[in-house]
Design a protein around this motif. Structure first.
Motif, PDB file in Angstrom:
ATOM      1  N   PHE A 112       6.457  34.423  56.581  1.00  0.00           N
ATOM      2  CA  PHE A 112       6.661  34.454  55.139  1.00  0.00           C
ATOM      3  C   PHE A 112       6.090  35.753  54.571  1.00  0.00           C
ATOM      4  O   PHE A 112       5.100  36.251  55.072  1.00  0.00           O
ATOM      5  CB  PHE A 112       5.950  33.289  54.449  1.00  0.00           C
ATOM      6  CG  PHE A 112       6.434  31.936  54.848  1.00  0.00           C
ATOM      7  CD1 PHE A 112       7.211  31.185  53.994  1.00  0.00           C
ATOM      8  CD2 PHE A 112       6.091  31.410  56.081  1.00  0.00           C
ATOM      9  CE1 PHE A 112       7.655  29.929  54.373  1.00  0.00           C
ATOM     10  CE2 PHE A 112       6.521  30.156  56.463  1.00  0.00           C
ATOM     11  CZ  PHE A 112       7.311  29.409  55.601  1.00  0.00           C
ATOM     12  N   ILE A 128       4.884  37.174  50.743  1.00  0.00           N
ATOM     13  CA  ILE A 128       4.706  36.946  49.305  1.00  0.00           C
ATOM     14  C   ILE A 128       4.220  38.246  48.687  1.00  0.00           C
ATOM     15  O   ILE A 128       3.224  38.800  49.118  1.00  0.00           O
ATOM     16  CB  ILE A 128       3.694  35.832  49.007  1.00  0.00           C
ATOM     17  CG1 ILE A 128       4.103  34.553  49.686  1.00  0.00           C
ATOM     18  CG2 ILE A 128       3.576  35.615  47.504  1.00  0.00           C
ATOM     19  CD1 ILE A 128       3.077  33.457  49.556  1.00  0.00           C
ATOM     20  N   LEU A 140      10.602  33.964  54.976  1.00  0.00           N
ATOM     21  CA  LEU A 140      10.670  33.636  53.550  1.00  0.00           C
ATOM     22  C   LEU A 140       9.858  34.663  52.787  1.00  0.00           C
ATOM     23  O   LEU A 140       8.704  34.916  53.107  1.00  0.00           O
ATOM     24  CB  LEU A 140      10.143  32.236  53.280  1.00  0.00           C
ATOM     25  CG  LEU A 140      10.275  31.719  51.842  1.00  0.00           C
ATOM     26  CD1 LEU A 140      10.452  30.202  51.826  1.00  0.00           C
ATOM     27  CD2 LEU A 140       9.091  32.112  50.961  1.00  0.00           C
ATOM     28  N   SER A 166       8.416  35.593  49.084  1.00  0.00           N
ATOM     29  CA  SER A 166       8.126  35.074  47.751  1.00  0.00           C
ATOM     30  C   SER A 166       7.489  36.167  46.906  1.00  0.00           C
ATOM     31  O   SER A 166       6.616  36.893  47.366  1.00  0.00           O
ATOM     32  CB  SER A 166       7.174  33.878  47.850  1.00  0.00           C
ATOM     33  OG  SER A 166       6.808  33.430  46.560  1.00  0.00           O
ATOM     34  N   TYR A 167       7.949  36.267  45.658  1.00  0.00           N
ATOM     35  CA  TYR A 167       7.435  37.260  44.712  1.00  0.00           C
ATOM     36  C   TYR A 167       6.679  36.537  43.598  1.00  0.00           C
ATOM     37  O   TYR A 167       7.145  35.532  43.075  1.00  0.00           O
ATOM     38  CB  TYR A 167       8.571  38.050  44.077  1.00  0.00           C
ATOM     39  CG  TYR A 167       9.422  38.837  45.040  1.00  0.00           C
ATOM     40  CD1 TYR A 167       9.228  40.202  45.214  1.00  0.00           C
ATOM     41  CD2 TYR A 167      10.432  38.212  45.765  1.00  0.00           C
ATOM     42  CE1 TYR A 167      10.019  40.933  46.091  1.00  0.00           C
ATOM     43  CE2 TYR A 167      11.226  38.930  46.649  1.00  0.00           C
ATOM     44  CZ  TYR A 167      11.019  40.280  46.806  1.00  0.00           C
ATOM     45  OH  TYR A 167      11.802  41.003  47.670  1.00  0.00           O
ATOM     46  N   GLU A 191       9.856  25.756  50.769  1.00  0.00           N
ATOM     47  CA  GLU A 191      10.644  26.070  49.591  1.00  0.00           C
ATOM     48  C   GLU A 191      10.137  25.311  48.373  1.00  0.00           C
ATOM     49  O   GLU A 191      10.087  25.859  47.265  1.00  0.00           O
ATOM     50  CB  GLU A 191      12.123  25.748  49.846  1.00  0.00           C
ATOM     51  CG  GLU A 191      12.814  26.678  50.832  1.00  0.00           C
ATOM     52  CD  GLU A 191      12.617  26.256  52.287  1.00  0.00           C
ATOM     53  OE1 GLU A 191      13.282  26.819  53.160  1.00  0.00           O
ATOM     54  OE2 GLU A 191      11.790  25.344  52.546  1.00  0.00           O
ATOM     55  N   PHE A 197       6.751  26.952  47.064  1.00  0.00           N
ATOM     56  CA  PHE A 197       6.877  28.176  46.280  1.00  0.00           C
ATOM     57  C   PHE A 197       7.550  27.914  44.940  1.00  0.00           C
ATOM     58  O   PHE A 197       7.288  28.611  43.964  1.00  0.00           O
ATOM     59  CB  PHE A 197       7.616  29.239  47.088  1.00  0.00           C
ATOM     60  CG  PHE A 197       6.798  29.740  48.240  1.00  0.00           C
ATOM     61  CD1 PHE A 197       5.613  30.409  48.028  1.00  0.00           C
ATOM     62  CD2 PHE A 197       7.198  29.511  49.539  1.00  0.00           C
ATOM     63  CE1 PHE A 197       4.840  30.856  49.081  1.00  0.00           C
ATOM     64  CE2 PHE A 197       6.434  29.942  50.606  1.00  0.00           C
ATOM     65  CZ  PHE A 197       5.247  30.622  50.378  1.00  0.00           C
ATOM     66  N   TYR A 207      11.608  33.252  45.125  1.00  0.00           N
ATOM     67  CA  TYR A 207      11.563  33.537  46.551  1.00  0.00           C
ATOM     68  C   TYR A 207      12.980  33.625  47.111  1.00  0.00           C
ATOM     69  O   TYR A 207      13.937  33.074  46.568  1.00  0.00           O
ATOM     70  CB  TYR A 207      10.758  32.471  47.309  1.00  0.00           C
ATOM     71  CG  TYR A 207      11.386  31.093  47.306  1.00  0.00           C
ATOM     72  CD1 TYR A 207      12.301  30.724  48.299  1.00  0.00           C
ATOM     73  CD2 TYR A 207      11.070  30.163  46.322  1.00  0.00           C
ATOM     74  CE1 TYR A 207      12.891  29.475  48.290  1.00  0.00           C
ATOM     75  CE2 TYR A 207      11.649  28.913  46.317  1.00  0.00           C
ATOM     76  CZ  TYR A 207      12.561  28.565  47.299  1.00  0.00           C
ATOM     77  OH  TYR A 207      13.155  27.327  47.294  1.00  0.00           O
ATOM     78  N   SER A 216      14.738  32.889  50.904  1.00  0.00           N
ATOM     79  CA  SER A 216      14.393  32.237  52.166  1.00  0.00           C
ATOM     80  C   SER A 216      15.453  32.472  53.237  1.00  0.00           C
ATOM     81  O   SER A 216      16.644  32.296  52.997  1.00  0.00           O
ATOM     82  CB  SER A 216      14.217  30.725  51.946  1.00  0.00           C
ATOM     83  OG  SER A 216      13.918  30.084  53.173  1.00  0.00           O
TER      84      SER A 216
END
Length: 561
Positions: A148, A150, A180, A182-183, A217, A220, A239, A241
């Motif tokens: 992942f 982020i 994945l 994520s922001y 999912e 997030f 995000y 994925s």
């Protein structure tokens, strides 16, 4: 395009827990960079965010390597070692990289800035900061199944504007299979720190990651809801994925996910004494606030940008206010425009020093919505930035204007604000700025036209009208056309102009008038003691800058950038 983002950048490669995969290894690299060597770049939250996330990951089974205030070499070595650990752990391993610190977007690539970087230009950063893509290549080479990313990017670009091609936000990274991303906020936008020790995003992630039965999912999405609601919709994480196969849970996939808690965090909390709401998707977040923008402290950069953008676009007054920190006064963005400073010769009770009328063009700027209050000034006194020489005035209720203030003390308060925020410095407004803002678009003697009643302002309205005969709390009367309160009466307000006998030789811009000997400053707006002619918008008086009588108060101003 170059974008620089402060404070809470979270790069997570590999947050996940596959149900019933008891033999999976969980490997995390956590980096928090706060102590930057470059002057003015130090950050308060990233190291604390890294500690918080490390503890949270350890609780859900991650083997964590933590780097605090990492140099370029330490970061490069850390990424390489992380890839080697993932590879040794085997294909079922779950990996994570968390990065909190300064992040840069340049020509579509994201750079993670080490504490020993000393860039003077965008080109320097290309050589001094590792690329996010390099970290991803180590992970890809490891061949493990789940990873992942982020990215939580915060604040503004500290490089001089001449050395950069953009400001705020990171570039979007396309996810690969098993990854994945994520922001903490939309790519190209900035995010916030919280009022507390951790960023909003880091706190939301730490509070959510230990929840059982949340697949990645869902987790997030809940983090996004927490942050979105806590900022009244101003920051919206999302995000992308590329995960496939079995669901991934951090705290175990054993059954149905529990309902989401109310998404209001302690960091970035909203105030309690009025109401405002914003609809986001299918949910409506309701908050309590005299102004949402006045209480979110560290979210100031985006709030200020939104206020100025709304003002430039002719947006609603409710969208034009902001506060640069949790102890800073509420400011109102004032639209750019041209007005006639002073009074026409036929204005009743006009004085010669109010002319000749001079056309002044004023760029967009911000000025305090109300006269600086006792509560505002007390924050400065308690922090050692201001002095309290008259206890009588300091003992007034918090929402009363501070009075007994000299120009020198007003300027000291502005200087104190500048220790709390970055960007264009605070200042005592110039006479032209004050009069333009106080008019609120009006062209008459008052913000209400050619007449002023005691139902409009706190001044000596004369026989037959209500007259308080004392200073009153700020904000009791209706605001003017720009959303400012108490521009007539209550307390006399300082400006930064040196006294001049008229407007004959002043410039066409809003800069304050300066003289070689500037011991007397222009004061505007009248006070609670004055009759209507003395609280006219064009009325001007001169007082010695070291004097602070019981009718002296002030506002502060700042420019857009």
């Amino acid at each position: 395009m170059f974008r620089f983002v402060f404070a809470c950048m979270l790069a997570v490669l590999g947050l996940g827990h596959v149900a019933a995969a008891e033999d999976e290894a969980r490997i995390a690299l956590v980096i928090g960079n706060s102590g930057y060597e470059q002057t003015g770049w130090a950050l308060s939250n990233p190291a604390k965010d890294a500690e918080l996330i490390s503890e949270s990951l350890a609780k859900v089974g991650f083997e964590v390597t933590q780097l605090v205030d990492a140099t370029e070499k330490q970061m490069e070595d850390g990424f390489a070692a992380h890839g080697e650990r993932l590879k040794a752990a085997g294909p079922e391993a779950v990996g994570m990289i968390y990065f909190a610190g300064h992040g840069v977007q340049s020509q579509g690539l994201n750079y993670l800035v080490p504490v020993d970087a000393r860039p003077r230009s965008e080109q320097d950063l290309w050589r001094q900061a590792p690329r996010l893509g390099d970290a991803l290549r180590y992970v890809e080479a490891a061949g493990n199944r789940v990873n992942f990313v982020i990215l939580d990017a915060c604040r503004d670009n500290p490089l001089p504007s001449a050395t950069r091609s953009g400001a705020g936000g990171l570039a979007e990274v396309k996810p690969a299979r098993g990854l994945l991303i994520s922001y903490s906020t939309a790519p190209g936008y900035v995010a916030y720190d919280g009022d507390g020790e951790n960023s909003l995003f880091a706190q939301a992630l730490a509070e959510t990651i230990g929840t059982e039965n949340l697949i990645a999912e869902q987790l997030f999405k809940r983090v996004a809801d927490y942050v979105n609601h806590s900022t009244n919709g101003l920051q919206t994480p999302f995000y992308n994925s590329g995960l496939t196969g079995a669901d991934v849970c951090f705290a175990g996939c054993y059954g149905q996910a529990p309902p989401a808690p109310k998404p209001i965090l302690t960091a970035g909390r909203l105030p309690d004494d009025a109401s405002a709401s914003r609809t986001t998707g299918s949910q409506e977040a309701t908050t309590s606030a005299p102004s949402i923008l006045s209480q979110i402290g560290s979210v100031s950069a985006l709030l200020r940008q939104r206020a100025f953008a709304a003002t430039a676009a002719g947006g609603l007054l409710e969208e034009r206010d902001f506060s640069d920190c949790s102890t800073c006064p509420t400011m109102v963005a004032v639209p750019a425009g041209t007005f006639m400073l002073g009074s026409p010769e036929n204005e009743p009770r006009r004085k010669d020093d109010e002319g000749p009328q001079t056309e002044i063009t004023v760029p967009m700027f911000a000025i305090s919505q109300k006269e600086i209050t006792v509560a505002d000034y007390t924050e400065c006194v308690n922090d050692g930035g201001c002095v309290a020489e008259d206890a009588e005035y300091m003992d007034a209720p918090d929402d009363y204007p501070i009075r007994g203030i000299s120009y020198l003390e007003a300027a000291a308060y502005a200087d104190w604000l500048n220790t709390k925020v970055t960007g264009t410095p605070y200042r005592v407004p110039s006479e032209a700025e004050w009069e333009y803002a106080a008019r609120g678009g009006a062209t008459g003697a008052y913000a209400t036209g050619m007449m002023l009643s005691s139902v409009d302002a706190n001044f000596n309205g004369g026989t037959g009208e209500p007259y308080a005969r004392k200073v009153l709390a700020t904000g009791r009367y209706k605001p003017n056309g720009f959303g400012l309160y108490d521009v007539h009466g209550n307390v006399l307000e300082w400006t930064s102009d040196c006294w001049s006998s008229n407007h004959m030789f002043r410039d066409a811009g809003p800069a304050p008038v300066r003289t070689n000997s500037c011991r007397t400053r222009v004061v505007k707006g009248g006070s609670y003691m004055k009759v209507a002619s003395y609280v006219r918008l064009a009325k001007r008086e001169g007082d010695r800058e070291q004097d602070g009588f019981d009718y002296h108060g002030f506002r502060v101003a700042r420019s857009e950038n």
